[in-house]
Design a protein around this motif. Sequence first.
Motif, PDB file in Angstrom:
ATOM      1  N   TYR A 105       0.887  -1.060  -0.055  1.00  0.00           N
ATOM      2  CA  TYR A 105      -0.062   0.108  -0.080  1.00  0.00           C
ATOM      3  C   TYR A 105       0.952   1.172  -0.015  1.00  0.00           C
ATOM      4  O   TYR A 105       1.632   1.329   0.885  1.00  0.00           O
ATOM      5  N   ILE A 121      -4.170   6.274  -3.060  1.00  0.00           N
ATOM      6  CA  ILE A 121      -3.436   4.941  -2.383  1.00  0.00           C
ATOM      7  C   ILE A 121      -3.299   3.825  -3.562  1.00  0.00           C
ATOM      8  O   ILE A 121      -4.254   3.344  -4.102  1.00  0.00           O
ATOM      9  N   LEU A 173      -1.915   0.329  -4.907  1.00  0.00           N
ATOM     10  CA  LEU A 173      -1.971  -1.063  -4.390  1.00  0.00           C
ATOM     11  C   LEU A 173      -0.838  -1.875  -5.535  1.00  0.00           C
ATOM     12  O   LEU A 173      -1.080  -1.812  -6.763  1.00  0.00           O
ATOM     13  N   LEU A 186      -7.797  -1.746   4.783  1.00  0.00           N
ATOM     14  CA  LEU A 186      -7.884  -0.299   4.882  1.00  0.00           C
ATOM     15  C   LEU A 186      -9.097  -0.032   5.567  1.00  0.00           C
ATOM     16  O   LEU A 186      -9.041   0.906   6.712  1.00  0.00           O
TER      17      LEU A 186
END
Length: 182
Positions: A90, A106, A108, A143
């Motif tokens: 992340y 964010i 990934l 998250l």
Amino acid sequence: MKKLSPIENVVRVIFPLTMIRDGELLPAAFKLREMTEGPEKYISIFRQYAESFNADVTSFDNGRNLPCCIMNVGEVDAIRLMIRGNRVNYRVEAIPTPTYLSHGGIFLTIGDIPIEGNGLSAFTALNIGEESAFHMVAIRRRLMEIAKKRITTLPLLVSYNTSSSPQLPNSSTPQLLNSSNL
């Protein structure tokens, strides 16, 4: 794009409201979508201590009091998740846009492979494409576990004092939402 400091906070707007059920945040609040212009490449956030944050969040969706969650970048960076021997990473970055200067995302990855949209292409590259939906929920749930600690509503204004760090007005503990005040 610039990686954010682990001491920064970011804010994820929870929209549509179906991402909260009975006052509880759902993993869907962190879903990457398949868009007509291609898969989403990151989960959109606002940088809480960016100078343009107040202006950005008050103009977002015409200043409606939308639910949002506050996450610390260091907590997001510290998430540890392994899927079939591959680490999920992340990474929180600043991505200013002409409309929202405090915008960020964010990102990934699984191993070195970017996770975009529904994640199918990344998991197919690892020969586990049939499991992508299951794994994407696990990724979003991590998250959600951080975010559910601090749910509040927009506009969440930050006051600035040039001699110190920005502070939340009145309290550093935002009001928690429940189904009666959504």
